[in-house]
Design a protein around this motif. Structure first.
Motif, PDB file in Angstrom:
ATOM      1  N   SER A  23       0.629  -1.138   0.001  1.00  0.00           N
ATOM      2  CA  SER A  23       0.151   0.116   0.042  1.00  0.00           C
ATOM      3  C   SER A  23       0.962   1.324  -0.075  1.00  0.00           C
ATOM      4  CB  SER A  23      -1.053  -0.087   0.954  1.00  0.00           C
ATOM      5  OG  SER A  23      -1.722   1.224   1.292  1.00  0.00           O
ATOM      6  N   ALA A  24       1.911   1.404   0.834  1.00  0.00           N
ATOM      7  CA  ALA A  24       2.788   2.306   0.914  1.00  0.00           C
ATOM      8  C   ALA A  24       3.598   2.511  -0.343  1.00  0.00           C
ATOM      9  CB  ALA A  24       3.916   2.094   1.995  1.00  0.00           C
ATOM     10  N   SER A  25       3.972   1.365  -0.987  1.00  0.00           N
ATOM     11  CA  SER A  25       4.562   1.578  -2.416  1.00  0.00           C
ATOM     12  C   SER A  25       3.724   1.955  -3.419  1.00  0.00           C
ATOM     13  CB  SER A  25       5.109   0.012  -2.860  1.00  0.00           C
ATOM     14  OG  SER A  25       6.078  -0.419  -1.757  1.00  0.00           O
ATOM     15  N   ALA A  26       2.361   1.511  -3.163  1.00  0.00           N
ATOM     16  CA  ALA A  26       1.501   2.094  -4.211  1.00  0.00           C
ATOM     17  C   ALA A  26       1.320   3.723  -4.407  1.00  0.00           C
ATOM     18  CB  ALA A  26       0.231   1.418  -4.043  1.00  0.00           C
ATOM     19  N   GLN A  27       1.321   4.112  -3.075  1.00  0.00           N
ATOM     20  CA  GLN A  27       1.297   5.611  -2.698  1.00  0.00           C
ATOM     21  C   GLN A  27       2.526   6.478  -3.387  1.00  0.00           C
ATOM     22  OE1 GLN A  27       0.708   6.531   1.150  1.00  0.00           O
ATOM     23  NE2 GLN A  27      -1.092   5.046   1.400  1.00  0.00           N
ATOM     24  N   ASP A  28       3.608   5.715  -3.413  1.00  0.00           N
ATOM     25  CA  ASP A  28       4.794   6.395  -3.977  1.00  0.00           C
ATOM     26  C   ASP A  28       4.716   5.921  -5.540  1.00  0.00           C
ATOM     27  OD1 ASP A  28       5.225   7.399  -1.471  1.00  0.00           O
ATOM     28  OD2 ASP A  28       6.516   5.479  -1.077  1.00  0.00           O
ATOM     29  N   LYS A 115      -6.110 -15.823 -15.186  1.00  0.00           N
ATOM     30  CA  LYS A 115      -5.968 -15.584 -13.641  1.00  0.00           C
ATOM     31  C   LYS A 115      -4.694 -15.063 -13.276  1.00  0.00           C
ATOM     32  CE  LYS A 115      -8.932 -19.402 -12.479  1.00  0.00           C
ATOM     33  NZ  LYS A 115      -8.847 -20.710 -11.839  1.00  0.00           N
ATOM     34  N   ASP A 116      -3.556 -15.128 -14.210  1.00  0.00           N
ATOM     35  CA  ASP A 116      -2.296 -14.657 -13.595  1.00  0.00           C
ATOM     36  C   ASP A 116      -1.808 -13.367 -14.191  1.00  0.00           C
ATOM     37  OD1 ASP A 116      -1.746 -17.145 -12.135  1.00  0.00           O
ATOM     38  OD2 ASP A 116      -0.761 -18.034 -13.894  1.00  0.00           O
ATOM     39  N   PHE A 117      -2.813 -12.641 -14.835  1.00  0.00           N
ATOM     40  CA  PHE A 117      -2.230 -11.234 -15.269  1.00  0.00           C
ATOM     41  C   PHE A 117      -3.613 -10.290 -14.708  1.00  0.00           C
ATOM     42  CE2 PHE A 117      -0.544 -14.225 -17.983  1.00  0.00           C
ATOM     43  CZ  PHE A 117       0.795 -13.840 -17.910  1.00  0.00           C
ATOM     44  N   ALA A 118      -3.180  -8.928 -14.578  1.00  0.00           N
ATOM     45  CA  ALA A 118      -4.028  -8.034 -14.258  1.00  0.00           C
ATOM     46  C   ALA A 118      -4.300  -7.029 -15.468  1.00  0.00           C
ATOM     47  CB  ALA A 118      -3.720  -7.226 -13.070  1.00  0.00           C
ATOM     48  N   PRO A 119      -5.201  -7.191 -16.503  1.00  0.00           N
ATOM     49  CA  PRO A 119      -5.391  -6.147 -17.704  1.00  0.00           C
ATOM     50  C   PRO A 119      -5.247  -4.872 -17.053  1.00  0.00           C
ATOM     51  CG  PRO A 119      -6.548  -8.123 -17.978  1.00  0.00           C
ATOM     52  CD  PRO A 119      -6.099  -8.090 -16.441  1.00  0.00           C
ATOM     53  N   ILE A 120      -4.960  -3.869 -17.919  1.00  0.00           N
ATOM     54  CA  ILE A 120      -4.777  -2.482 -17.437  1.00  0.00           C
ATOM     55  C   ILE A 120      -5.735  -1.789 -18.509  1.00  0.00           C
ATOM     56  CG2 ILE A 120      -3.192  -0.387 -17.117  1.00  0.00           C
ATOM     57  CD1 ILE A 120      -1.041  -2.519 -16.496  1.00  0.00           C
ATOM     58  N   SER A 121      -5.130  -1.946 -19.707  1.00  0.00           N
ATOM     59  CA  SER A 121      -5.808  -0.927 -20.659  1.00  0.00           C
ATOM     60  C   SER A 121      -5.652  -1.642 -22.240  1.00  0.00           C
ATOM     61  CB  SER A 121      -5.773   0.637 -20.541  1.00  0.00           C
ATOM     62  OG  SER A 121      -6.245   1.318 -21.666  1.00  0.00           O
ATOM     63  N   THR A 122      -6.262  -1.356 -23.117  1.00  0.00           N
ATOM     64  CA  THR A 122      -5.975  -1.228 -24.321  1.00  0.00           C
ATOM     65  C   THR A 122      -4.948  -0.189 -24.970  1.00  0.00           C
ATOM     66  OG1 THR A 122      -8.028  -0.306 -25.173  1.00  0.00           O
ATOM     67  CG2 THR A 122      -7.919  -2.962 -25.126  1.00  0.00           C
ATOM     68  N   PRO A 263      -1.437  -3.924  -6.911  1.00  0.00           N
ATOM     69  CA  PRO A 263      -2.086  -2.921  -6.060  1.00  0.00           C
ATOM     70  C   PRO A 263      -2.972  -2.353  -7.116  1.00  0.00           C
ATOM     71  CG  PRO A 263      -0.045  -3.247  -4.980  1.00  0.00           C
ATOM     72  CD  PRO A 263       0.085  -3.699  -6.367  1.00  0.00           C
ATOM     73  N   GLN A 264      -4.406  -2.159  -6.455  1.00  0.00           N
ATOM     74  CA  GLN A 264      -5.271  -1.492  -7.561  1.00  0.00           C
ATOM     75  C   GLN A 264      -4.958  -0.122  -7.661  1.00  0.00           C
ATOM     76  OE1 GLN A 264      -7.714  -3.116  -8.887  1.00  0.00           O
ATOM     77  NE2 GLN A 264      -8.018  -1.424 -10.266  1.00  0.00           N
ATOM     78  N   PRO A 265      -4.332   0.727  -6.640  1.00  0.00           N
ATOM     79  CA  PRO A 265      -4.067   1.995  -7.133  1.00  0.00           C
ATOM     80  C   PRO A 265      -3.207   2.007  -8.049  1.00  0.00           C
ATOM     81  CG  PRO A 265      -4.241   1.685  -4.360  1.00  0.00           C
ATOM     82  CD  PRO A 265      -4.378   0.423  -5.294  1.00  0.00           C
ATOM     83  N   VAL A 266      -2.071   1.014  -8.060  1.00  0.00           N
ATOM     84  CA  VAL A 266      -1.138   0.833  -9.198  1.00  0.00           C
ATOM     85  C   VAL A 266      -1.862   0.906 -10.615  1.00  0.00           C
ATOM     86  CG1 VAL A 266       1.031  -0.123 -10.116  1.00  0.00           C
ATOM     87  CG2 VAL A 266       0.589   0.353  -7.516  1.00  0.00           C
ATOM     88  N   ILE A 267      -2.587  -0.223 -10.683  1.00  0.00           N
ATOM     89  CA  ILE A 267      -3.432  -0.398 -11.797  1.00  0.00           C
ATOM     90  C   ILE A 267      -4.272   0.997 -12.386  1.00  0.00           C
ATOM     91  CG2 ILE A 267      -5.505  -1.763 -12.857  1.00  0.00           C
ATOM     92  CD1 ILE A 267      -2.884  -3.371 -12.405  1.00  0.00           C
ATOM     93  N   ASP A 268      -4.828   1.568 -11.290  1.00  0.00           N
ATOM     94  CA  ASP A 268      -5.562   2.806 -11.771  1.00  0.00           C
ATOM     95  C   ASP A 268      -4.590   3.693 -12.213  1.00  0.00           C
ATOM     96  OD1 ASP A 268      -7.851   1.470 -11.024  1.00  0.00           O
ATOM     97  OD2 ASP A 268      -8.016   2.342  -9.013  1.00  0.00           O
ATOM     98  N   ARG A 269      -3.404   3.879 -11.717  1.00  0.00           N
ATOM     99  CA  ARG A 269      -2.522   5.131 -12.148  1.00  0.00           C
ATOM    100  C   ARG A 269      -2.041   4.926 -13.421  1.00  0.00           C
ATOM    101  NH1 ARG A 269       1.685   8.519 -10.317  1.00  0.00           N
ATOM    102  NH2 ARG A 269       2.059   9.625 -12.376  1.00  0.00           N
TER     103      ARG A 269
END
Length: 325
Positions: A23-28, A115-122, A263-269
């Protein structure tokens, strides 16, 4: 304290510590270099796309982004390295419709594609085109189908290696059109385009970008594009669906994914940065020159696109009886 309770407490504390650290890493994020692994060689449409997008993202995020090409084994080498990478957003994978194809072409993969990947965007979509030799007496898809039906087995259609996007687009075409055609495999796109020009083959289904200069110079005729909408760079060329084969669609696309559990915040960024990059008028224009329509998306939309292509191309592969490797 009872030993098994101590063990459970230890695991709980460890999990809490890891979650707090991430979580701390995601913030930075990002605080260091980001690496994008590309399962194709340098210089191709996919490689050029991701490099142009990465440059825009790096400028905005104020961190370097490098692109590392790891071609081979149907993209498995690249994908496996990212699936096993630390899920912190610093190692990403270029995914595509080829990722979906590979999920169906191999008997066993060292990872689970969904299952082993978190898609971000096209990043963008790029059409394929139905190309015909200038001496072939056809001007439309309907005429091409009629030509094939008049002489079963006579029409030759080129594509690159069996199981490729181009090859599956041809298989889907011949299946939906219910025609008997000779599908001729080539090592690469340049060989397909040359063979179409010389008349070694009657027709081809190829990625539009590399073919654009030769289409415009008149080396061969483009009678249709394979997407659901006309390509803006060739507004007078209809889609396959509107010119003789309703419901036909075969579109290539590129996107980015991270390892699962990022982490979701990283995916969102990352999603925010990608969408901002591909919305840039300058980048849109540059990609259009390569035959690519820049378009971002959401993580869920990208996952659904990947899952849909796995199902679609799996059915085509099964019907074409392409052996799994």
């Amino acid at each position: 304290m009872i030993p098994h309770k101590m063990k459970r407490l230890h695991y709980a504390l460890a999990a809490f510590s890891l979650a707090a650290s991430m979580s701390a890493s995601a913030q930075d994020y990002p605080s260091k270099l980001i690496k994008i692994i590309v399962p194709f060689g340098a210089g191709g449409v996919a490689d050029l796309t991701v490099r142009l997008v990465a440059q825009k993202m790096a400028e905005s995020m104020k961190q370097p982004i490098i692109v590392e090409n790891r071609p081979g084994a149907g993209g498995i080498v690249a994908a496996d390295s990212v699936a096993k990478a630390t899920p912190d957003g610093y190692t990403l994978l270029l995914i595509s419709n080829g990722t979906a194809v590979s999920a169906n072409l191999f008997k066993k993969l060292p990872y689970d594609t969904l299952k082993d990947f978190a898609p971000i965007s096209t990043l963008g979509y790029f059409d394929l085109a139905v190309l015909v030799n200038k001496k072939l007496p056809v001007k439309t898809v309907a005429e091409l189908i009629a030509y094939a039906k008049a002489s079963p087995g006579k029409l030759s259609i080129g594509s690159i290696n069996r199981g490729s996007t181009q090859n599956l687009a041809v298989e889907l075409f011949t299946s939906m059109a219910d025609i008997d055609a000779l599908i001729v495999p080539y090592k690469g796109t340049p060989e397909v385009l040359t063979a179409t020009t010389t008349g070694e083959i009657n027709a081809a289904v190829e990625i539009l970008g590399p073919a654009l200069p030769q289409i415009k110079s008149g080396n061969f005729n483009a009678i249709a594009v394979t997407s659901s909408k006309r390509f803006v760079g060739l507004p007078n060329v209809p889609t396959v669906a509107e010119s003789g084969l309703p419901n036909y669609q075969a579109t290539s696309w590129n996107g980015l994914a991270a390892p699962a559990r990022t982490p979701q915040p990283v995916i969102d960024r990352l999603n925010k940065e990608i969408n901002a990059a591909v919305s840039s008028p300058e980048l849109k224009a540059r990609l259009l020159e390569l035959g690519i329509v820049a378009q971002g998306g959401t993580p869920d939309g990208t996952r659904n696109l990947l899952a849909g292509d796995i199902a679609k191309w799996g059915a085509v592969i099964a019907k074409a009886k392409i052996d799994k490797q």
